[in-house]
Design a protein around this motif. Structure first.
Motif, mmCIF file in Angstrom:
data_model
loop_
_atom_site.group_PDB
_atom_site.id
_atom_site.type_symbol
_atom_site.label_atom_id
_atom_site.label_comp_id
_atom_site.label_asym_id
_atom_site.label_seq_id
_atom_site.Cartn_x
_atom_site.Cartn_y
_atom_site.Cartn_z
ATOM 1 N N VAL A 65 0.839 -1.205 0.000
ATOM 2 C CA VAL A 65 0.000 0.000 0.000
ATOM 3 C C VAL A 65 0.871 1.250 0.000
ATOM 4 O O VAL A 65 2.005 1.233 0.456
ATOM 5 C CB VAL A 65 -0.951 0.024 1.213
ATOM 6 C CG1 VAL A 65 -1.925 -1.128 1.148
ATOM 7 C CG2 VAL A 65 -0.196 0.018 2.501
ATOM 8 N N ASP A 66 0.315 2.327 -0.522
ATOM 9 C CA ASP A 66 1.059 3.582 -0.593
ATOM 10 C C ASP A 66 1.136 4.293 0.759
ATOM 11 O O ASP A 66 2.154 4.849 1.116
ATOM 12 C CB ASP A 66 0.421 4.523 -1.620
ATOM 13 C CG ASP A 66 0.507 3.954 -3.023
ATOM 14 O OD1 ASP A 66 1.498 3.262 -3.319
ATOM 15 O OD2 ASP A 66 -0.420 4.201 -3.816
ATOM 16 N N ASP A 67 0.039 4.270 1.506
ATOM 17 C CA ASP A 67 -0.046 5.042 2.746
ATOM 18 C C ASP A 67 -0.601 4.170 3.870
ATOM 19 O O ASP A 67 -1.813 3.971 3.974
ATOM 20 C CB ASP A 67 -0.941 6.266 2.519
ATOM 21 C CG ASP A 67 -1.004 7.183 3.715
ATOM 22 O OD1 ASP A 67 -0.275 6.965 4.696
ATOM 23 O OD2 ASP A 67 -1.802 8.140 3.666
ATOM 24 N N VAL A 68 0.279 3.671 4.717
ATOM 25 C CA VAL A 68 -0.130 2.795 5.813
ATOM 26 C C VAL A 68 -1.023 3.546 6.798
ATOM 27 O O VAL A 68 -1.975 2.989 7.348
ATOM 28 C CB VAL A 68 1.101 2.193 6.530
ATOM 29 C CG1 VAL A 68 0.694 1.396 7.750
ATOM 30 C CG2 VAL A 68 1.880 1.311 5.572
ATOM 31 N N ILE A 71 -4.614 3.272 6.005
ATOM 32 C CA ILE A 71 -5.218 1.992 6.389
ATOM 33 C C ILE A 71 -5.744 2.071 7.815
ATOM 34 O O ILE A 71 -6.886 1.718 8.091
ATOM 35 C CB ILE A 71 -4.204 0.837 6.247
ATOM 36 C CG1 ILE A 71 -3.941 0.562 4.772
ATOM 37 C CG2 ILE A 71 -4.706 -0.430 6.941
ATOM 38 C CD1 ILE A 71 -2.903 -0.486 4.514
ATOM 39 N N TYR A 72 -4.895 2.540 8.721
ATOM 40 C CA TYR A 72 -5.290 2.593 10.129
ATOM 41 C C TYR A 72 -6.404 3.597 10.387
ATOM 42 O O TYR A 72 -7.292 3.342 11.193
ATOM 43 C CB TYR A 72 -4.074 2.854 11.023
ATOM 44 C CG TYR A 72 -3.138 1.674 11.032
ATOM 45 C CD1 TYR A 72 -3.484 0.497 11.677
ATOM 46 C CD2 TYR A 72 -1.927 1.707 10.354
ATOM 47 C CE1 TYR A 72 -2.654 -0.611 11.663
ATOM 48 C CE2 TYR A 72 -1.084 0.609 10.336
ATOM 49 C CZ TYR A 72 -1.453 -0.543 10.992
ATOM 50 O OH TYR A 72 -0.631 -1.640 10.973
ATOM 51 N N PHE A 80 -3.439 5.946 14.225
ATOM 52 C CA PHE A 80 -2.692 6.261 13.018
ATOM 53 C C PHE A 80 -1.521 5.321 12.748
ATOM 54 O O PHE A 80 -0.824 5.467 11.771
ATOM 55 C CB PHE A 80 -2.179 7.703 13.089
ATOM 56 C CG PHE A 80 -3.286 8.686 13.321
ATOM 57 C CD1 PHE A 80 -4.153 9.021 12.299
ATOM 58 C CD2 PHE A 80 -3.480 9.240 14.570
ATOM 59 C CE1 PHE A 80 -5.194 9.907 12.507
ATOM 60 C CE2 PHE A 80 -4.518 10.128 14.795
ATOM 61 C CZ PHE A 80 -5.379 10.464 13.758
ATOM 62 N N SER A 81 -1.304 4.371 13.658
ATOM 63 C CA SER A 81 -0.241 3.386 13.436
ATOM 64 C C SER A 81 -0.703 2.038 13.984
ATOM 65 O O SER A 81 -1.669 1.959 14.724
ATOM 66 C CB SER A 81 1.054 3.817 14.122
ATOM 67 O OG SER A 81 0.957 3.632 15.512
ATOM 68 N N TYR A 124 -9.125 -3.713 6.141
ATOM 69 C CA TYR A 124 -9.046 -2.545 5.254
ATOM 70 C C TYR A 124 -9.651 -2.886 3.888
ATOM 71 O O TYR A 124 -10.442 -2.109 3.341
ATOM 72 C CB TYR A 124 -7.597 -2.095 5.117
ATOM 73 C CG TYR A 124 -7.398 -0.988 4.118
ATOM 74 C CD1 TYR A 124 -7.830 0.309 4.394
ATOM 75 C CD2 TYR A 124 -6.769 -1.228 2.901
ATOM 76 C CE1 TYR A 124 -7.646 1.333 3.474
ATOM 77 C CE2 TYR A 124 -6.580 -0.217 1.988
ATOM 78 C CZ TYR A 124 -7.019 1.065 2.267
ATOM 79 O OH TYR A 124 -6.839 2.072 1.349
ATOM 80 N N CYS A 125 -9.290 -4.027 3.343
ATOM 81 C CA CYS A 125 -9.835 -4.433 2.040
ATOM 82 C C CYS A 125 -11.352 -4.567 2.105
ATOM 83 O O CYS A 125 -12.053 -4.182 1.165
ATOM 84 C CB CYS A 125 -9.190 -5.738 1.576
ATOM 85 S SG CYS A 125 -7.473 -5.521 1.067
#
Length: 186
Positions: A65-68, A71-72, A80-81, A124-125
């Motif tokens: 993914v581009d931006d972890v 996802i969070y 955020f993590s 996330y998916c």
């Protein structure tokens, strides 16, 4: 069928990688069982997904993914993590899905409070509508379970393997079996 599960996992090996991207082969009571994700999907009656991926750590997630952080923020409330991510951090509607995932897709022993990076990706998916290849994931989990069989891990996917045994005409007569008493199995 606990004995047949043990036989399945003891004889489990990766299949021929030239014909299929990933497959497994095992033997149970003299029957060869070869499962490509396509054949597996046909047996259990699911569609093949668009995305085939499987990983065990956050570094691999960062490559996919581009931006972890995105996802969070998508699956969590005020998070955020993924450091020490717990079920209580998930959005309420994803908590029950997480429980289903850890019991059916990525089974493990012990408590279900922590959320692995792969489970984060699965949630996330789901949230964004990305169609994953469930059979590919299950085959990878079976191979991982095979690697853990010597360490005393319980053997997962008993009900699913019963369907596979029947599809491959494995004789189940005379085998000890366990009834699943969960309301979800009825």
């Amino acid at each position: 069928y606990p004995r047949l599960l043990r036989l399945f996992y003891v004889h489990l090996t990766p299949g021929d990688q030239q014909n299929e991207p990933f497959s497994l082969t095992s033997y149970v009571k003299g029957k060869r069982i070869t499962l490509s994700f396509r054949h597996f999907a046909q047996i259990i009656g699911v569609e093949i997904g668009d995305l085939q991926c499987y990983f065990q750590n956050e570094a691999a997630l960062e490559k996919i993914v581009d931006d972890v952080t995105q996802i969070y923020t998508t699956i969590c409330d005020n998070r955020f993590s993924g450091t020490n991510l717990q079920v209580s951090h998930l959005k309420p509607h994803l908590r029950i899905l997480h429980r289903w995932i850890v019991e059916n897709i990525t089974p493990k022993k012990g408590h279900y409070n922590s959320v692995s990076c792969f489970q984060v990706f699965l949630l996330y998916c789901y949230e964004i509508g990305q169609k994953l290849d469930l059979c590919f994931i299950l085959l990878k989990e079976m191979m991982l379970a095979k690697l853990d069989t010597l360490s005393g891990r319980s053997l997962p996917f008993g009900a699913l393997l019963t369907i596979i045994f029947k599809a491959h005409d494995v004789n189940l007569e005379g085998e000890g079996w366990i009834i699943i008493t969960s309301p979800i199995s009825e």
